[in-house]
Design an enzyme around this catalytic site. Sequence first.
Site, PDB file in Angstrom:
ATOM      1  N   GLY A  46     -18.972  20.945  31.599  1.00 35.37           N
ATOM      2  CA  GLY A  46     -18.246  20.162  30.679  1.00 35.37           C
ATOM      3  C   GLY A  46     -18.936  19.925  29.270  1.00 35.37           C
ATOM      4  N   LEU A  99     -26.245  17.538  29.795  1.00 32.07           N
ATOM      5  CA  LEU A  99     -26.801  18.362  28.955  1.00 32.07           C
ATOM      6  C   LEU A  99     -27.593  17.636  27.621  1.00 32.07           C
ATOM      7  CD1 LEU A  99     -24.232  21.390  28.935  1.00 32.07           C
ATOM      8  CD2 LEU A  99     -26.449  21.202  30.038  1.00 32.07           C
ATOM      9  N   GLU A 141     -16.933  13.498  30.071  1.00 36.44           N
ATOM     10  CA  GLU A 141     -16.675  13.961  28.854  1.00 36.44           C
ATOM     11  C   GLU A 141     -15.694  13.129  27.898  1.00 36.44           C
ATOM     12  OE1 GLU A 141     -18.553  16.326  28.113  1.00 36.44           O
ATOM     13  OE2 GLU A 141     -18.713  17.017  30.309  1.00 36.44           O
ATOM     14  N   HIS A 144     -18.271  10.581  26.335  1.00 30.87           N
ATOM     15  CA  HIS A 144     -19.059  10.991  25.519  1.00 30.87           C
ATOM     16  C   HIS A 144     -18.196  10.841  24.027  1.00 30.87           C
ATOM     17  CE1 HIS A 144     -22.555  13.268  26.626  1.00 30.87           C
ATOM     18  NE2 HIS A 144     -21.700  13.833  27.566  1.00 30.87           N
TER      19      HIS A 144
HETATM   20 ZN    ZN Z   1     -22.629  14.845  29.129  1.00 35.07          ZN
END
Ligand code: ZN
Length: 172
Positions: A46, A99, A141, A144
């Site tokens: 994702g 990430l 996500e 985020h």
């Molecule tokens: Zn993330």
Amino acid sequence: MAVRSIVVVPHSVLTNKASEIGNIDEKIVKLAGDMSETMYKAPGIGLAANQVGEPLRLIVVDVVYAYADPANKQKQPIVLINPVITHSEGESLREEGCLSVPELSVEVKRFERIQVTAVDLNGNPLVIEADDLLARALQHEIDHLNGNTILQHASALKRSLYTRRMKKRARH
Ligand code: ZN
């Protein structure tokens, strides 16, 4: 489509709330394509737009591809614009990586099942019922987009050790 570079902590684009998308123009369609390509390349399951430096409420998710049999892998990214969690149930605890937060895993408590509403790239409304890994990826996500990473779910000690380690690394 192009692979974009992934922004890592500490960067303000990751801690600011991303903006609603009003008009789905060519730039948004291209951004979604770039994000999918970036996610598969990383590889990840994702990606949120602010992770490639665009403070917009757009996410891509594919929890199938990474675990599929190499012989018949198919890329089918789910692209969600302005996603909102409209229903949630249960609770689950699992380690997550990100990430944008390299070399860290944090146990994060999430809802077990959620319903998410959003619009797709054609502006059509979508309702997704998700559980298990998809529910977790969507919540990660959407987190985020609200300016939160897994760092906010870590203990204060773990967070400060991590921040110190990354600062030290940046100096070398
Ligand atoms: Zn993330």
